[in-house]
Motif scaffolding. Structure first.
Motif, PDB file in Angstrom:
ATOM      1  N   LYS A 196       0.821  -1.220   0.000  1.00 39.64           N
ATOM      2  CA  LYS A 196       0.000   0.000   0.000  1.00 39.64           C
ATOM      3  C   LYS A 196       0.849   1.261   0.000  1.00 39.64           C
ATOM      4  O   LYS A 196       0.324   2.364   0.100  1.00 39.64           O
ATOM      5  CB  LYS A 196      -0.969  -0.011   1.180  1.00 39.64           C
ATOM      6  CG  LYS A 196      -2.020  -1.096   1.062  1.00 39.64           C
ATOM      7  CD  LYS A 196      -3.140  -0.886   2.046  1.00 39.64           C
ATOM      8  CE  LYS A 196      -4.216  -1.911   1.813  1.00 39.64           C
ATOM      9  NZ  LYS A 196      -5.485  -1.531   2.379  1.00 39.64           N
ATOM     10  N   ASN A 197       2.169   1.081  -0.077  1.00 41.60           N
ATOM     11  CA  ASN A 197       3.103   2.202  -0.091  1.00 41.60           C
ATOM     12  C   ASN A 197       2.882   3.141   1.104  1.00 41.60           C
ATOM     13  O   ASN A 197       2.774   4.351   0.957  1.00 41.60           O
ATOM     14  CB  ASN A 197       3.017   2.968  -1.415  1.00 41.60           C
ATOM     15  CG  ASN A 197       4.241   3.828  -1.638  1.00 41.60           C
ATOM     16  OD1 ASN A 197       5.333   3.515  -1.157  1.00 41.60           O
ATOM     17  ND2 ASN A 197       4.073   4.921  -2.346  1.00 41.60           N
ATOM     18  N   LEU A 198       2.809   2.546   2.281  1.00 44.68           N
ATOM     19  CA  LEU A 198       2.620   3.302   3.516  1.00 44.68           C
ATOM     20  C   LEU A 198       3.950   3.469   4.227  1.00 44.68           C
ATOM     21  O   LEU A 198       4.902   2.742   3.981  1.00 44.68           O
ATOM     22  CB  LEU A 198       1.646   2.562   4.433  1.00 44.68           C
ATOM     23  CG  LEU A 198       0.248   2.323   3.882  1.00 44.68           C
ATOM     24  CD1 LEU A 198      -0.552   1.447   4.831  1.00 44.68           C
ATOM     25  CD2 LEU A 198      -0.472   3.634   3.621  1.00 44.68           C
ATOM     26  N   LYS A 199       3.990   4.439   5.123  1.00 44.31           N
ATOM     27  CA  LYS A 199       5.202   4.682   5.891  1.00 44.31           C
ATOM     28  C   LYS A 199       4.857   4.715   7.376  1.00 44.31           C
ATOM     29  O   LYS A 199       3.873   5.325   7.779  1.00 44.31           O
ATOM     30  CB  LYS A 199       5.833   6.000   5.473  1.00 44.31           C
ATOM     31  CG  LYS A 199       7.169   6.255   6.118  1.00 44.31           C
ATOM     32  CD  LYS A 199       7.896   7.382   5.442  1.00 44.31           C
ATOM     33  CE  LYS A 199       9.326   6.954   5.341  1.00 44.31           C
ATOM     34  NZ  LYS A 199      10.097   7.713   4.434  1.00 44.31           N
ATOM     35  N   LEU A 200       5.694   4.058   8.154  1.00 40.92           N
ATOM     36  CA  LEU A 200       5.577   4.083   9.605  1.00 40.92           C
ATOM     37  C   LEU A 200       6.554   5.125  10.125  1.00 40.92           C
ATOM     38  O   LEU A 200       7.752   5.023   9.897  1.00 40.92           O
ATOM     39  CB  LEU A 200       5.904   2.700  10.187  1.00 40.92           C
ATOM     40  CG  LEU A 200       5.935   2.573  11.708  1.00 40.92           C
ATOM     41  CD1 LEU A 200       4.562   2.865  12.302  1.00 40.92           C
ATOM     42  CD2 LEU A 200       6.403   1.178  12.107  1.00 40.92           C
ATOM     43  N   ASN A 201       6.027   6.155  10.784  1.00 43.53           N
ATOM     44  CA  ASN A 201       6.853   7.202  11.383  1.00 43.53           C
ATOM     45  C   ASN A 201       6.915   6.975  12.881  1.00 43.53           C
ATOM     46  O   ASN A 201       5.881   6.839  13.533  1.00 43.53           O
ATOM     47  CB  ASN A 201       6.262   8.585  11.103  1.00 43.53           C
ATOM     48  CG  ASN A 201       6.340   8.943   9.646  1.00 43.53           C
ATOM     49  OD1 ASN A 201       7.418   9.142   9.110  1.00 43.53           O
ATOM     50  ND2 ASN A 201       5.197   9.001   8.986  1.00 43.53           N
TER      51      ASN A 201
END
Length: 170
Positions: free
Chosen positions: A10-15
């Protein structure tokens, strides 16, 4: 893991915000597993509003959190939360899946399940987002806190201290 696949697909990023004794360990893990495209460590930040404005879900994995100011801020910024069961926020404020998700701090699989649940369920995400902001306005806003503090002060002022140090109500 399933979460890693969802982040990638899903092309997500965990910050991750904040610093502590696990910071370098997490950084090494990210590098070792080539995850820097999907996980970013920010360390300590002064302008916390950017944290909430630039993220969709707030996770509070605290081993111990006395009250949960992070959660109040997240509610204000309309960010659904997933919090550990060690956050000691009043049960009057957290209502199962109405305004927040909770998980057992000792169960990483449960945390992963809750993250995936929020990512994949838009109706749940939207419900929690709306209800958390509503909870903020009804129970946690500065206006509510100010009124409660005024009530406490007024109750104290209504008491009379006797010469022996005991209190009586006027």
């Amino acid at each position: 893991t399933q979460l890693k696949n969802i982040l990638i697909n899903k092309n997500l990023k965990l910050n991750i915000y904040g610093d502590g004794k696990e910071f370098n360990k997490i950084l090494s893990y990210i590098k070792q597993h080539n995850l820097s495209k999907y996980i970013e460590l920010h360390g300590w930040i002064d302008d916390i509003s950017k944290c909430y404005e630039n993220n969709d879900i707030i996770i509070v994995p605290s081993v111990y959190e006395p009250f949960g100011v992070v959660i109040i801020d997240a509610f204000y910024y309309n960010c659904p939360c997933i919090i550990s069961d060690n956050v000691l926020i009043n049960n009057e404020i957290i209502f199962n899946e109405d305004n927040c998700l909770t998980y057992d701090i000792n169960n990483n699989n449960e945390l992963e399940e809750k993250i995936i649940k929020l990512i994949n369920n838009n109706d749940l995400f939207n419900k929690i987002q709306i209800n958390s902001f509503d909870t903020y306005n009804k129970k946690l806003s500065h206006h509510i806190a100010k009124n409660k503090l005024n009530d406490i002060i007024n109750n104290i002022l209504k008491k009379e201290v006797k010469s022996n140090g005991s209190l009586t109500f006027k």
